[in-house]
Design a protein around this motif. Structure first.
Motif, PDB file in Angstrom:
ATOM      1  N   PHE A   1     -28.925  30.338  -9.819  1.00 23.10           N
ATOM      2  CA  PHE A   1     -28.599  31.008  -8.558  1.00 23.10           C
ATOM      3  C   PHE A   1     -29.176  32.423  -8.574  1.00 23.10           C
ATOM      4  O   PHE A   1     -29.005  33.148  -9.556  1.00 23.10           O
ATOM      5  N   SER A   2     -29.884  32.790  -7.509  1.00 26.95           N
ATOM      6  CA  SER A   2     -30.469  34.133  -7.396  1.00 26.95           C
ATOM      7  C   SER A   2     -30.142  34.714  -6.039  1.00 26.95           C
ATOM      8  O   SER A   2     -30.409  34.083  -5.016  1.00 26.95           O
ATOM      9  N   GLU A   3     -29.626  35.923  -6.043  1.00 25.72           N
ATOM     10  CA  GLU A   3     -29.199  36.560  -4.792  1.00 25.72           C
ATOM     11  C   GLU A   3     -29.925  37.892  -4.612  1.00 25.72           C
ATOM     12  O   GLU A   3     -30.358  38.517  -5.587  1.00 25.72           O
TER      13      GLU A   3
ATOM     14  N   GLY B   1     -24.675  33.365  -2.309  1.00 21.47           N
ATOM     15  CA  GLY B   1     -23.912  34.589  -2.412  1.00 21.47           C
ATOM     16  C   GLY B   1     -23.506  35.154  -1.047  1.00 21.47           C
ATOM     17  O   GLY B   1     -23.807  34.629   0.026  1.00 21.47           O
TER      18      GLY B   1
ATOM     19  N   HIS C   1     -16.709  28.069  -6.785  1.00 21.67           N
ATOM     20  CA  HIS C   1     -17.233  29.060  -7.726  1.00 21.67           C
ATOM     21  C   HIS C   1     -16.184  29.323  -8.802  1.00 21.67           C
ATOM     22  O   HIS C   1     -15.004  29.464  -8.481  1.00 21.67           O
TER      23      HIS C   1
ATOM     24  N   TYR D   1     -15.806  32.025 -11.866  1.00 19.33           N
ATOM     25  CA  TYR D   1     -16.187  33.116 -12.770  1.00 19.33           C
ATOM     26  C   TYR D   1     -15.022  33.343 -13.720  1.00 19.33           C
ATOM     27  O   TYR D   1     -13.861  33.189 -13.335  1.00 19.33           O
TER      28      TYR D   1
ATOM     29  N   GLU E   1     -21.744  28.660  -8.251  1.00 19.30           N
ATOM     30  CA  GLU E   1     -21.745  29.953  -8.933  1.00 19.30           C
ATOM     31  C   GLU E   1     -20.763  29.819 -10.082  1.00 19.30           C
ATOM     32  O   GLU E   1     -19.605  29.442  -9.867  1.00 19.30           O
TER      33      GLU E   1
ATOM     34  N   ALA F   1     -24.662  31.957 -12.468  1.00 17.68           N
ATOM     35  CA  ALA F   1     -24.922  33.223 -11.761  1.00 17.68           C
ATOM     36  C   ALA F   1     -25.192  34.335 -12.783  1.00 17.68           C
ATOM     37  O   ALA F   1     -24.369  34.527 -13.665  1.00 17.68           O
ATOM     38  N   GLN F   2     -26.282  35.038 -12.551  1.00 15.60           N
ATOM     39  CA  GLN F   2     -27.428  34.739 -11.716  1.00 15.60           C
ATOM     40  C   GLN F   2     -28.675  34.762 -12.596  1.00 15.60           C
ATOM     41  O   GLN F   2     -28.640  35.355 -13.665  1.00 15.60           O
TER      42      GLN F   2
ATOM     43  N   CYS G   1     -26.869  36.459 -16.506  1.00 14.32           N
ATOM     44  CA  CYS G   1     -28.258  36.049 -16.301  1.00 14.32           C
ATOM     45  C   CYS G   1     -28.841  35.450 -17.578  1.00 14.32           C
ATOM     46  O   CYS G   1     -28.384  35.721 -18.680  1.00 14.32           O
TER      47      CYS G   1
END
Ligand code: AHR
Length: 500
Positions: free
Chosen positions: A25-27, A69, A250, A252, A303, A349-350, A357
């Motif tokens: 995932f890239s925002e 995102g 999501h 986290y 995410e 993410a991400q 990352c």
């Protein structure tokens, strides 16, 4: 002394592990896109950082989610196409507080740049359409711009912008966190919006002769929300072809923990938090299955990963990368394998510089974080049949009534190989682990085993200077007469064993 036993039930298949489970995932947030992927001093003539592209290419990312995102529900895709000097500059509503160099959105990186990146690294794009502040027309137009092969104004604009053929984008998310930054909707409200958007975007499917679309609805970690969403969706007269292919959430973990100041107790709690991924998958699958009794709707975790107190909006959600986070990723990837019958995609993410990352950069260099090596070690699972794996392991009692099982594992098979991944989540002690492949007596010569992090401390931050100290080494495996394998796992390590 053996203290953990793994049994691989080779004949007890779960399902194929979708390669998309290793997605990313890239925002438009902090240094993820700008500086991380695009437009730094080390960019090539097309604007991409070759060092980053090469690391991503080597990893063979199956799918990449973009542009957010929270950014997704404030993004209007037409801002990001056409000549770059004519694109409007906008405020970035949710991530305006990033590093000083990128406080606003230049729109220099838009749809064509993203899809070009996906083509370069051979990854499937997953676009998240704006539901919170957009409308169904805008979303359907985006599909048309990307995928339509006819003689329309939007298809022609794509051609003028350099892409003659349709891109064939398959995955379309309708909104992001619509219970929060995507519009603060109730589940019923979002279900009604979803239905409206899916009517137009889903109908585009009929016009995309070669490209079947898969539509993705946004769910929540609070599972009552998912139940209410599914009931509201299910309350309409939808049939088996209603365009809802996946429901996401999501997850986290580690949000109250400073990764720089943590001690062993906190490591344990953090890893136990990561393992809660299992409960989330089971609960969202139950919410889906209670309503969608006549069809498959997949679970996507689009995410996930470690989010520590160091990552704030002010620093573009940057936090140090270390072995501890990488261990959590390994444990979570094992959980995804166990649930290959329902999990159709996940996106850590991400991708670059943000949160957990895989790749980190400075002005001159790009390097792999320990989590990158975990994804590499787990790559042989992609596309294999996951099989039931039981683990008998010691555990540590935590002070919040949970316990942390030290050893975890998952296994998958092809016609001629069994691949087993094993984690030692105990950051203090070694564990000797026996592995038994039911119905097989493996030959020692047919085993190839690798070990990550044997020489690393869990909390050492990876930098450009020490990044090559986190790569895998050979793991010694002993084989008994009865075919039982035995490995010694140092604290906080991850192993991958290929058995032919
Ligand atoms: O990944 C950072 C943010 O976390 C995303 O924008 C949002 O979807 C989530 O809350």
């Amino acid at each position: 002394m053996t203290d953990a036993r793994i049994t691989v039930h080779k004949e007890a298949g779960i399902d194929r592990i979708a390669p998309e489970v290793h997605g990313h995932f890239s925002e438009h947030l902090g240094r993820c896109i700008y500086e991380g992927i695009w437009n730094s001093d080390s960019a090539d003539e097309d604007g991409f950082r070759e060092d980053v592209v090469s690391l991503l290419d080597d990893l063979e990312l199956p799918v990449l989610r973009w542009p957010g995102g929270c950014f997704a529900d404030d993004y209007h895709w037409e801002d990001g196409i056409g000549p770059q000097e004519e694109r409007p500059r906008r405020r970035n509503l949710f991530w305006a507080q990033g590093p000083e160099e990128v406080p606003e959105e230049s729109n220099a990186f838009g749809t064509d740049e993203f899809l070009q990146l996906c083509e370069r690294i051979g990854t499937e794009p997953y676009l998240a359409a704006n539901v919170g502040s957009g409308d169904p027309q805008e979303a359907a137009d985006w599909v048309e711009y990307c995928n339509y092969d006819g003689d329309t104004e939007l298809a022609d604009r794509r051609r003028e912008n350099g892409h003659e053929e349709p891109y064939g984008v398959k995955y379309w998310g309708l909104g992001n966190e619509n219970w929060g930054c995507g519009g603060q909707m109730t589940p019923e409200q979002y279900a009604r919006e979803y239905r409206r958007f899916a009517t137009y975007v889903g109908t585009m499917d009929n016009l995309m002769l070669d490209h079947e679309l898969e539509l993705i609805a946004c769910g929540f970690e609070g599972h009552e929300w998912n139940r209410r969403f599914m009931e509201e969706i299910g309350g309409s007269s939808w049939g088996s072809d209603f365009p809802l292919d996946h429901l996401t959430l999501h997850h986290y973990y580690g949000r109250t923990m400073s990764v720089e100041e943590a001690d062993e107790d906190k490591y344990d709690r953090f890893l136990a938090d990561a393992l809660e991924m299992e409960t989330h998958i089971e609960k969202i699958a139950a919410a889906i299955n209670a309503v969608a009794t006549t069809r498959d709707i997949g679970v996507i975790i689009d995410e996930w990963g470690a989010w520590h107190t160091e990552a704030t909006a002010d620093n573009g959600l940057e936090q140090p990368g270390n072995v501890l986070d990488a261990l959590s990723a390994a444990a979570v990837l094992d959980i995804f394998n166990h649930h290959s019958d329902v999990v159709t995609m996940t996106n850590i993410a991400q991708t670059v510089n943000v949160l957990q990352c895989l790749v980190e950069t400075d002005a001159d260099d790009a390097w792999a974080r320990p989590t990158y090596h975990v994804f590499d070690l787990y790559a042989p699972h992609k596309g294999n049949e996951a099989v039931q794996t039981s683990v008998d392991t010691p555990a540590r009692e935590l002070d919040d009534d949970r316990e942390l099982p030290f050893v975890g594992a998952s296994a998958s098979t092809t016609d001629d190989e069994t691949y087993v991944t094993v984690t030692n989540l105990d950051c203090l002690d070694d564990h000797t682990v026996e592995i038994n492949l039911e119905g097989t007596t493996p030959d020692a010569d047919a085993i190839d085993a690798n070990l990550l992090f044997a020489d690393n401390e869990p909390d050492t931050a990876v930098t450009a200077d020490n990044a090559d100290e986190f790569t895998a080494e050979d793991l010694e495996v002993s084989v008994d007469n009865d075919g039982t394998l035995s490995v010694e796992l140092p604290p906080a390590t991850v192993a991958g064993l290929s058995i032919q």
